[in-house]
Design an enzyme around this catalytic site. Sequence first.
Site, mmCIF file in Angstrom:
data_model
loop_
_atom_site.group_PDB
_atom_site.id
_atom_site.type_symbol
_atom_site.label_atom_id
_atom_site.label_comp_id
_atom_site.label_asym_id
_atom_site.label_seq_id
_atom_site.Cartn_x
_atom_site.Cartn_y
_atom_site.Cartn_z
ATOM 1 N N GLU A 103 0.881 -1.175 0.000
ATOM 2 C CA GLU A 103 0.000 0.000 0.000
ATOM 3 C C GLU A 103 0.904 1.204 0.000
ATOM 4 O OE1 GLU A 103 -2.685 0.621 3.250
ATOM 5 O OE2 GLU A 103 -3.442 -1.408 3.059
ATOM 6 N N ASP B 158 -6.158 9.433 9.969
ATOM 7 C CA ASP B 158 -4.850 8.945 10.388
ATOM 8 C C ASP B 158 -4.416 9.489 11.734
ATOM 9 O OD1 ASP B 158 -3.813 7.198 8.267
ATOM 10 O OD2 ASP B 158 -4.131 8.959 7.010
ATOM 11 N N TYR C 216 -11.119 -4.606 3.386
ATOM 12 C CA TYR C 216 -10.215 -4.099 4.423
ATOM 13 C C TYR C 216 -11.061 -3.985 5.690
ATOM 14 C CZ TYR C 216 -6.438 -1.045 6.247
ATOM 15 O OH TYR C 216 -5.406 -0.480 6.963
#
Lengths: 271, 409
Positions: free
Chosen positions: A49, A60, A177
């Site tokens: 990734e 994040d 995911y």
Amino acid sequence: MSERLKEVFKREINGVTRLVAYIMAGDPSPEASLRRLKGLADHGVDILELGVPFSDPMADGVVIQAAAERSLSARMTVKKTLELVREFRRTHQTPLLLMSYLNPLLRYGWDQFVVDAAEVGVDGFILPDLPWREGEGLRTRTKNRVGNKLAFIPMIAQTSREQDVQAVSQVTEGFAYVLSRNGITGGEVEIPANVSQFIESLGNSLQIPRCVGFGIQKPQQVRALANVCDGVVVGSALVKTFAKLDQAGLEEQDLILQEKEVFTWLASLKK
Amino acid sequence: MTKETLHVLSADGYETKGHFGPYGGAYVPETLVPALRELEEAYLQSCQDESFQEEFKELLQRYVGRPSLFYEAKRLAEQLGGARIYLKREDLNHTGAHKINNTLGQVLLAKRMGKKRVIAETGAGQHGVATATACALFALPCVIYMGEEDVHRQNLNVLRMRLLGAEVRTVTHGSCTLKDAINEALRDWVTNVEDTFYCFGTAAGPHPYPTIVRDFQTVIGQETRAQAFNELGKLPDAIIACIGGGSNAIGIFHPFIEDSEVRLIGVEAGGTGNKTGENAATLCLGEPGVLHGAYSYLLQDEDGQIVVTTSVSAGLDYPGVGPEHSNLKETGRAEYVSISDQEALEACSLLCKTEGILPALESAHAVAYAAKLAPRLSKEQVIVVNLSGRGDKDVETLAQYIDGGKNHE
């Protein structure tokens, strides 16, 4: 979809599960991130990734945020990220996904972006601010431009309800995911014990393999998850380790030697 | 970016929900999707629920002090010449700005949804104070995220939030202003989504926030409409409001959107200049993109990175704007202009001296544009300025300029 991505899940597993590794393009420089991509691929990482830096990475934690800041300081852009993938593809066939917030890609121009991404050898996208239900328009446009060359990786969250899982049940490309917990990337928060149960509860409602990410950094975690999923994602832990090396002020030769130890550590996670 | 990009961003069947023309949507991490759906459902139910509406209305009357005054600023108009000027006195609300209308509505929703904890972002601190106030009233624990730069320039509001029992968390990432406070609040929400209510401060962010915040602020426009009819027997000719994210503006504009004879003018922060980074004039100088969950105008560089903004007013210092404003710009229904720091400061001083009213620096931008427009209109015409907040919080900032100004006198 990309044959490369399909192959990975057909192939026999090397270790307890498949390993997906994340680094940020251009952190701390384009050259270093290219070298690390190659190193990861050479040391048994199954899927790469590659992060595209963004000024406001709301999904994040501090580790990836800092990586984005370093990358932007090195003047990394979407265009240069694609160039980096082109270089990588000259020597390596490991499947590679771009992980990016929408805005830099929209600014590049979506239609041109997907054509260029497919051309340099990108296999798909993970888009943290494009939930599945909002992505239909962009997925359709992508298909119109490049057919099935680029996979969109759907995310399944701990909060996802039946209708959200149902929405990705028809997907036959790439993998799901699965987020190990609510929250942002990285951090010291333990993965909740009921993750395995959660993944099992997805049962047959998905046609695609499942990889689990967020907070994975220990072999015990990987072994525990290996029974219920098809791969694990290591991101912040890896980015943090490389960042420490970069800040140690090593000579290039020493740095490269130390990087090899990081690759070995990462590979050991799935032993 | 081409305009064609905008429309296809949204999924089929989702077009009418949460989109304003091509703008809006909910571009958030998957983890937040169910929370936004839950919020939308709770909000739609509350709209149908008479007891909820009653409780909200009662709070606005008895706690906020609504309706707010519709005041004719005669001395200001006299000095400027031209049109008559009315001020919609949101600065007289409890806590000193329009923000309280929204936070009471949202905290009522939080209570209804059984949430145990409220978080919010704040720029100038007015939304933080208003959220802390509503949380105190309803006994909910409250955490406010505020950029380090804003903590310094709006310190009075930091102290107020603490007095009200809120925990203020200083954000030291990025530009250390409102956009970074929003990032941090979103990170908190995505982590604690099960029991936490995010009380969003402006008519921006992911669906359903732009709609919810607008609806709670629409009381400003509804009152203005009624007051104008009462007082003047007609609608005003122009309505002027400042725009950061755009909640006070959309609140006063919305009930007038169908009245094409009423000019709607949004005033952005022109900062110190027109170059990238020198201002926060998103609609005037930006281009569409995705930030904080919505597709809307943004101040961004050629690589799609969000740029740092500049404004003397913390509440306008934001590189994004609510999606409904982007659409009003697109359709041409509203006009968007900018006012420089200097002009805003002068307008602040003008309103103090002519009317004895100290406006917030945010609202001073709207006053400054009224001062430009009034002389160009006739005596029969009426301008309404949404005086969205009072300037007590800005006294320290103003002091620097007043002292500087003295040297010239």
